[in-house]
Scaffold this active site. Sequence first.
Site, mmCIF file in Angstrom:
data_model
loop_
_atom_site.group_PDB
_atom_site.id
_atom_site.type_symbol
_atom_site.label_atom_id
_atom_site.label_comp_id
_atom_site.label_asym_id
_atom_site.label_seq_id
_atom_site.Cartn_x
_atom_site.Cartn_y
_atom_site.Cartn_z
ATOM 1 C CD GLU A 48 87.331 -0.906 40.136
ATOM 2 O OE1 GLU A 48 87.909 -1.909 40.616
ATOM 3 O OE2 GLU A 48 86.116 -0.698 40.262
ATOM 4 C CG ASP A 59 90.273 -9.482 45.631
ATOM 5 O OD1 ASP A 59 89.385 -9.198 44.796
ATOM 6 O OD2 ASP A 59 90.999 -8.640 46.168
#
Lengths: 262, 396
Positions: A48, A59
């Site tokens: 990724e 996040d």
Amino acid sequence: MANRIRDRLSTLGNRKLLIPFFTAGYPDLKTSMEYVRIAADNGADMVEIGMPFSDPLADGPLIQHSSHIALQNGVNLKSILNGVKRLRSNLSVPIILMGYYNPVRAYGDARFLKEAKVSGVDGFIIPDLTIEEASDFNKQIKKNDLSAIYLVAPTSSKKRIKMISEMSTDFVYAVTVTGVTGTGKIFGKETDTYLKKLKSILDKPFVAGFGVSSPESAKRLGKYCDGVVIGSALVQIIKNAATKKSSLTETGKFLNNIRKAL
Amino acid sequence: MSSKRIKTPDRKGRFGQFGGRYVPETVIYALDELEKCFNTIKKDKLFKKELTALLKYYVGRPTPLYFAERFTEYLNGPKIYFKREDLTHTGAHKINNTVGQILLARYMGKKRIIAETGAGQHGLATATVCARFGMKCVIYMGTEDIERQAPNVDKIKLLGAELIPVHSGSKTLKDATSEALRDWVTNVRNTFYIIGSVVGPHPYPMIVREFQSIIGRETKQQCRNQLNGLPNIIIACVGGGSNAIGIMNAFIKEPKVKLIGVEAAGYGLKSGKHAATLSLGKPGVLHGSLSYLLFDKNGQIVLPHSISAGLDYPGVGPEHSFLKETRRVVYETVTDKQALNAFKLVSKLEGIIPALESSHALAYIIKAKKSFKKNQNIIVCLSGRGDKDMGIIEGL
Ligand SMILES: Cc1ncc(COP(=O)(O)O)c(C=O)c1O
């Protein structure tokens, strides 16, 4: 052009997927692309690449940090596609771009996905694009023979899990715990039960991510699903490394250990 | 513009193309649950009774519609009326929304409350209702705002709330909101997120509109009594857009009433340092919805600027984007300097110190006074009082 994700899944057998995550542009664009190669050499089945965003809602502090540095380095979607294109001349590992929707939308879904395919990208994860909002995006995914990977969460209902599975073209990403990305999450019985439940509902392969940071945790989660995604732990390694060169060797060593445990 | 109006938002939380839900999957179930509970509770007689009583005895509603005689004389033009949200408990319209949402939180059995704040008014209004209902309260506030809105910070702490400083990014409302959302994603099972404006994922813009619409309903009634009819123009400042939607919602279907929203032009529209989202932004996705947004050619959010912490935000509520595109509301801008002048002028002329946010609405009247006629009645939403801004004024 083939879809490398589909090819990889079709020849998987009993092997568990190891999918590391690197923020494009952290610590700089060139080094971040070298991690992709290092990962492929150390047992990664797919990689990724994070497309940095100024406001990464899902996040924790580590990926916020790497995104911030990457943006300071001037990375944008175009330079990421160029980076992937350069890698592709002699690298076959499937590449998934992960990032928030606004930069993609600003570039234009149709244009970006088309250029991504040509550059050698295989799939997309957009954590703030929920399935309700994704129908146009998914049309472009299919048109370009890319993979769309949607997220299920511990709070998703059975009905939604099925809908998410249907929208995901090849496999599904299970968020391990309620929360944002980060290291040091504790996986207990609850996580096992959740992953077992997913296994019984999903008719597609699925990987677990968010908080996987050691060979032990990877092994534990791997028992109940088809693989793991590792992100923040790698950012931590890169952040702690004395030099860019040592960050490359540390990354390789770490992934190799995870591979052995999985 | 016809007075017919499709019901907004639609089932997917869309106002035209705007709105929706762009959030991590983890909180989708909570948004579904919230929508369901809101739709149930808003029809419930007991809930309505309790909310009405709180608004009357705790918040201090109805707030007056005040004829600003000396400001009117000064302008030598239209008649100016202030809708006095500054006179509510805690000193701004934000409390209308927090009393509603805290009842919703209690109904849903949530014991922990979180909120973001810019000017500190929403943080204060949230901490206040949490104290009143005995709930645990966590407020996220950018470090720049902690500095420039210090009086509210002290009050929030005194009320027993935990204040978490946000150091990242803008150090203002944008990043406070991001941090609050991250908290919610993490603690969603036991936590209720009280959003402070008509922003965020569906159903928040609809819920906040509902609770703020009391401003416009009262205004309409007061206009009937005091003006013998509808006003000609309504003006409100627009940060996220809750006081504006609040006063405008009851007038949307009255095509004769002109509606004007005023955004912060900061150092000027050409300076690159402003918060004029509707005037200079484009549709984009941030904090859960599709709406006008300030971002660069790479889709990265641009740091906004306004002297007013409550307007210093790169986004705006999705319904405003819709009202802009359908042209039902006109959006204008005033600079920091124009807002400051209005702040000082209205203080001296009326003995009312307006919040810097509200001063933007007042400043627009001064800026555009030539465009108004003498026989017109203009209502300004005086969304809050300016005590909190004394530090900013002294620092200049
Ligand atoms: C007094 C006052 N007015 C206006 C605003 C702006 O918010 P909104 O546009 O949602 O009314 C704020 C926000 O903090 C405020 O404190």
